[in-house]
Design a protein around this motif. Structure first.
Motif, PDB file in Angstrom:
ATOM      1  N   GLU A 158       0.846  -1.185   0.000  1.00  0.00           N
ATOM      2  CA  GLU A 158       0.000   0.000   0.000  1.00  0.00           C
ATOM      3  C   GLU A 158       0.888   1.243   0.000  1.00  0.00           C
ATOM      4  O   GLU A 158       2.000   1.218   0.531  1.00  0.00           O
ATOM      5  N   ALA A 159       0.384   2.334  -0.586  1.00  0.00           N
ATOM      6  CA  ALA A 159       1.107   3.611  -0.618  1.00  0.00           C
ATOM      7  C   ALA A 159       0.143   4.733  -0.289  1.00  0.00           C
ATOM      8  O   ALA A 159      -1.081   4.600  -0.465  1.00  0.00           O
ATOM      9  N   GLN A 160       0.691   5.848   0.181  1.00  0.00           N
ATOM     10  CA  GLN A 160      -0.121   7.028   0.468  1.00  0.00           C
ATOM     11  C   GLN A 160      -0.243   7.898  -0.775  1.00  0.00           C
ATOM     12  O   GLN A 160       0.745   8.125  -1.479  1.00  0.00           O
ATOM     13  N   ASP A 161      -1.460   8.403  -1.017  1.00  0.00           N
ATOM     14  CA  ASP A 161      -1.622   9.352  -2.099  1.00  0.00           C
ATOM     15  C   ASP A 161      -1.310  10.763  -1.596  1.00  0.00           C
ATOM     16  O   ASP A 161      -0.904  10.950  -0.445  1.00  0.00           O
ATOM     17  N   SER A 162      -1.509  11.760  -2.442  1.00  0.00           N
ATOM     18  CA  SER A 162      -1.140  13.132  -2.084  1.00  0.00           C
ATOM     19  C   SER A 162      -1.977  13.695  -0.942  1.00  0.00           C
ATOM     20  O   SER A 162      -1.602  14.687  -0.316  1.00  0.00           O
ATOM     21  N   LEU A 163      -3.125  13.075  -0.659  1.00  0.00           N
ATOM     22  CA  LEU A 163      -3.990  13.524   0.440  1.00  0.00           C
ATOM     23  C   LEU A 163      -3.749  12.746   1.731  1.00  0.00           C
ATOM     24  O   LEU A 163      -4.412  12.979   2.735  1.00  0.00           O
ATOM     25  N   TRP A 166      -4.376   5.909   2.279  1.00  0.00           N
ATOM     26  CA  TRP A 166      -3.682   4.688   1.889  1.00  0.00           C
ATOM     27  C   TRP A 166      -4.442   3.998   0.773  1.00  0.00           C
ATOM     28  O   TRP A 166      -5.658   3.845   0.830  1.00  0.00           O
ATOM     29  N   MET A 167      -3.712   3.571  -0.256  1.00  0.00           N
ATOM     30  CA  MET A 167      -4.338   2.842  -1.358  1.00  0.00           C
ATOM     31  C   MET A 167      -3.527   1.599  -1.676  1.00  0.00           C
ATOM     32  O   MET A 167      -2.291   1.606  -1.611  1.00  0.00           O
ATOM     33  N   LYS A 206       4.889   7.315   1.211  1.00  0.00           N
ATOM     34  CA  LYS A 206       5.103   6.328   2.264  1.00  0.00           C
ATOM     35  C   LYS A 206       4.515   5.001   1.814  1.00  0.00           C
ATOM     36  O   LYS A 206       3.488   4.955   1.144  1.00  0.00           O
ATOM     37  N   PHE A 207       5.201   3.919   2.203  1.00  0.00           N
ATOM     38  CA  PHE A 207       4.741   2.579   1.892  1.00  0.00           C
ATOM     39  C   PHE A 207       4.495   1.805   3.191  1.00  0.00           C
ATOM     40  O   PHE A 207       5.094   2.087   4.232  1.00  0.00           O
ATOM     41  N   ARG A 208       3.650   0.805   3.082  1.00  0.00           N
ATOM     42  CA  ARG A 208       3.488  -0.202   4.110  1.00  0.00           C
ATOM     43  C   ARG A 208       2.976  -1.465   3.422  1.00  0.00           C
ATOM     44  O   ARG A 208       2.576  -1.420   2.249  1.00  0.00           O
ATOM     45  N   VAL A 209       3.015  -2.583   4.109  1.00  0.00           N
ATOM     46  CA  VAL A 209       2.446  -3.802   3.543  1.00  0.00           C
ATOM     47  C   VAL A 209       1.278  -4.251   4.411  1.00  0.00           C
ATOM     48  O   VAL A 209       1.239  -4.002   5.616  1.00  0.00           O
ATOM     49  N   LYS A 210       0.332  -4.913   3.754  1.00  0.00           N
ATOM     50  CA  LYS A 210      -0.872  -5.409   4.422  1.00  0.00           C
ATOM     51  C   LYS A 210      -0.931  -6.917   4.282  1.00  0.00           C
ATOM     52  O   LYS A 210      -0.886  -7.452   3.177  1.00  0.00           O
TER      53      LYS A 210
END
Length: 229
Positions: A158-163, A166-167, A206-210
């Motif tokens: 997942e990554a954060q968009d400009s707002l 998380w997507m 920013k990244f994260r994993v789900k």
């Protein structure tokens, strides 16, 4: 004097108990925040690694490169057949719940990426040349858990968009048939290690994993990274 001496002794005992309780709490808290960066990954391969280009909607691949005890020195395997910790009975171990797993992306170390899922019978073992961060997954429950199937762990990026929302930017890998697939299992307080490719791009994010297994989603820590629009 005897009364005063008794009071002093009681105060000393109470202080010692409080210190012991505080130390015990600190130990528990420390166990929840293990410094995975202290676990040194010794890579047997030395082919040149490069940054990846993250394409929106690509198929995720999070294969384990290690499952086992938390040793000071760990050797990753890029061929999942060498990892072990498999079982044919899909009902032998339960699926993880929200608090069962601790997932940590370690940005202090770089390793390669494992062989493709459809290459798992290919010989010899090789390291795909994508710079990757190790993802440490610790079983902090008291049960042995089922954590994956076939050649993968059920993880997406997942990554954060400009707002700041998380997507999910990858689609889960899907097998056409489950016949013959085994499951990976993880005993209590042992770890699995997977890999998150490091990306190049023009935008900071920013990244994260789900981790998704059944009805439960478990998230990693957040890390800084780059990707294109």
């Amino acid at each position: 004097m005897k009364f005063v001496a008794t009071i002093i002794v009681l105060l000393l005992v109470l202080t010692a108990c409080q210190n012991e309780k505080k130390q015990s709490s600190e130990d528990i808290e420390g166990s929840k925040n293990l410094v995975f960066s202290d676990l040194v990954l010794h890579d047997r391969f030395d082919n040149t690694l490069v940054l990846d280009t993250l394409l929106l909607g690509r198929e995720a691949q999070f294969s384990p490169v290690y499952i086992g005890k938390m040793n000071d020195s760990i050797q990753p395997y890029y061929k999942t057949a060498k990892v072990g910790y498999r079982v044919e009975d899909w009902n032998k171990y339960r699926s993880p719940e929200a608090d069962d797993l601790e997932i940590y992306i370690d940005t202090t170390q770089t390793i390669g990426f494992p062989m493709g899922v459809w290459e798992y019978e290919q010989e010899p073992e090789r390291r795909v040349n994508k710079k990757s961060y190790p993802i440490f997954i610790r079983n902090q429950s008291n049960d042995t858990l089922s954590i994956g199937f076939g050649e993968i762990l059920p993880i997406v990026t997942e990554a954060q968009d400009s707002l700041g929302n998380w997507m999910q930017i990858e689609s889960p890998l899907m097998y056409d048939c489950g016949t013959g697939l085994t499951q990976f299992y993880l005993p209590p307080n042992e770890i699995a290690i997977s890999t998150l490719r490091q990306n190049k791009g023009t935008n900071n994010t920013k990244f994260r994993v789900k981790f998704s297994f059944g009805d439960h989603q478990i998230y990693s820590n957040e890390i800084e990274g780059k990707m294109n629009d």
